[in-house]
Design an enzyme around this catalytic site. Structure first.
Site: not given
Ligand SMILES: *Cc1c(COP(=O)(O)O)cnc(C)c1O
Length: 360
Positions: A102, A172, A196
Site C-alpha cells: 500500500w 494511511d 476495515k
Molecule cells: C485496504 C487498504 C488500502 C486500499 O483501500 P481502498 O479503500 O480499497 O482504496 C490502502 N491502504 C491500506 C493500509 C489498506 O489496508
C-alpha cells in the site's frame, strides 16, 4: 445459517449491535418516513446524521479544532493521488517509508506529481518488518513525510512515529484507525478507507490540519481538491450517505464500549492471545518481526503450503472464515479488527490448538 467469525481483511466484520440497529431503522428512520438511503443529502434529517457522525468521531479520537474531518469517496487509493496533489506543492518533494504494497502504491502515484524520496524500504525482506530509518534521514525541505501506519497485508505496524520536526506527517491508517489511542496533533493528514475498522465500504475519512488545505494548483480536478470538500463540509456533491450513517452507528458503538481506550485494551488482549498461541506452537510460525507485530492483522504459516490450505479449509468448515493470507504472501492472516469479539479469537486459538494436535 448462523453467523460465522469473519477474519476478512476488508470489507470486514461489523458489530452485530450496529447491524441490528441499522436493520431496525432500515425502512423508516426516526420520524422521517423513509430510509436513510432514500434521503436527500440536503435534508434536515440527513444533516443531523452527518453532523453527529462527525462530532462523535471528533469526540472519540479527540480531534483538535484546527483539523477538518472530510467524508470522501474513491477509497484510500484515491488519497494516494490527492495527498500529493494537495500537499506536494511548495517544494514539490516528499519523503516516503516503503513498508508494504500500500505504501509502494502511494509512492508510485506520488511520483507523477513531484520528487519522491524513499527514505527506507523493507521490500527486499518481503516487508516482514518496518524498515529501519533515522529521523535525521528526513529532508527538512520536504513538503511532507508519508507512512502507512499498519501494513494490512503483512501484519506489521509502526510502534513509534518518526519525528519529522516541522514537516507534516501523512499517515494511511486504513487498517488501524480507531484501534488504539493516538495523538492526532502529531499528524498533518490521517486518512482511512471505511471498510476495515469503521463500517461498510464507500467512504474515506480524511482528517487534515487546516493549514494544509488550499495549497493545490488550480488546474487539478475540482473533486480532488481538499478545499472544495472542506468548504462544503463534505457536501460539494452527494456524499456516500448510507455509509456515513453506518459509520455514525459504529462510532456510537465505540463510545458505548468505553471509547478507544477500552477498545485498545481489548484489542491488545485479543492480539496477545493469538500471538501467544503462535509463539507457543511447534506447528505455526509468525511471519513478521516480533517488535513490529500488528494488533489488527495477524499473519502466520505452517511452513507447508498444503497444510496451510488444509487449515484454511477446515477452519472455514468450523465457522472461522477468510483466514487465507493475501495472495502476495500466502499462509494465513487473521484480521481482528475492533468488531471481532474476544470469543472469536478464542475460538480461533482453540481451533489452532486442535489442528496442531491432529497434524503435528
Ligand atoms: C485496504 C487498504 C488500502 C486500499 O483501500 P481502498 O479503500 O480499497 O482504496 C490502502 N491502504 C491500506 C493500509 C489498506 O489496508
Amino acid at each position: 445459517m448462523e453467523r460465522v467469525y469473519n477474519f476478512s481483511a476488508g470489507p470486514a466484520v461489523l458489530p452485530v449491535d450496529v447491524l441490528k440497529e441499522a436493520q431496525k431503522e432500515l425502512v423508516n428512520y426516526g420520524s422521517s418516513g423513509m430510509s436513510v438511503m432514500e434521503m436527500s443529502h440536503r435534508s434536515k434529517d440527513y444533516q443531523i446524521i452527518i453532523d453527529k457522525t462527525e462530532s462523535t468521531l471528533r469526540e472519540i479520537m479527540n480531534i483538535p479544532d484546527n483539523y477538518k474531518v472530510l467524508f470522501l469517496q474513491g477509497g484510500a487509493s484515491l488519497q494516494f493521488a490527492m495527498v500529493p496533489l494537495n500537499l506536494m506543492t511548495k517544494n514539490k518533494k516528499a519523503d516516503f517509508i516503503d513498508s508494504g504494497v500500500w505504501a509502494a502504491k502511494a509512492i508510485q502515484e506520488a511520483k507523477k506529481y513531484g520528487d519522491v524520496n524513499v527514505i527506507a524500504s523493507s521490500k527486499a525482506d518481503t516487508y516482514s518488518h518496518i524498515p529501519n530509518y533515522k529521523d535525521s534521514d528526513f529532508d527538512k525541505e520536504a513538503d511532507y513525510v508519508y507512512i502507512c501506519s499498519n501494513n494490512t497485508i503483512y501484519g506489521t505496524r509502526f510502534n513509534e512515529l518518526p519525528d519529522t520536526g516541522d514537516v507534516p506527517l501523512v499517515a494511511d491508517m486504513s487498517s488501524t484507525i480507531l484501534s488504539e489511542e493516538i495523538d492526532v496533533s502529531k499528524y498533518g493528514v490521517i486518512f482511512a478507507g471505511s471498510q476495515k475498522n469503521m463500517g461498510p465500504a464507500g467512504a474515506t475519512v480524511v482528517i487534515i490540519r487546516e493549514d494544509l488545505i488550499g495549497n493545490a494548483d488550480g488546474s487539478i480536478p475540482t473533486m480532488l481538491d481538499y478545499k472544495i470538500h472542506a468548504d462544503a463540509d463534505s457536501m460539494y456533491n452527494t456524499p456516500p450517505t448510507y455509509t456515513i450513517y453506518m459509520l455514525g452507528l459504529v462510532f456510537d458503538w465505540i463510545k458505548n464500549q468505553g471509547g478507544i481506550k477500552e477498545i485498545e485494551r481489548i484489542n491488545k488482549e485479543k492480539a496477545a492471545l493469538l500471538y501467544d498461541c503462535i509463539d507457543g506452537s511447534k506447528l505455526f510460525k509468525g511471519t513478521t518481526a516480533v517488535e513490529d507485530r500488528s494488533l489488527m492483522n495477524v499473519t502466520f504459516i505452517t511452513g507447508d503450503a498444503d497444510l496451510d490450505a488444509l487449515f484454511v479449509k477446515e477452519a472455514m468448515e468450523a465457522g472461522l472464515v477468510n483466514l487465507k493470507g493475501h495472495r502476495s504472501v500466502g499462509g494465513m492472516r487473521a484480521s481482528i479488527y475492533n468488531a471481532m469479539p474476544l470469543e472469536g479469537v478464542k475460538a480461533l486459538v482453540d481451533f489452532m490448538t486442535t489442528f496442531e494436535q491432529k497434524n503435528a
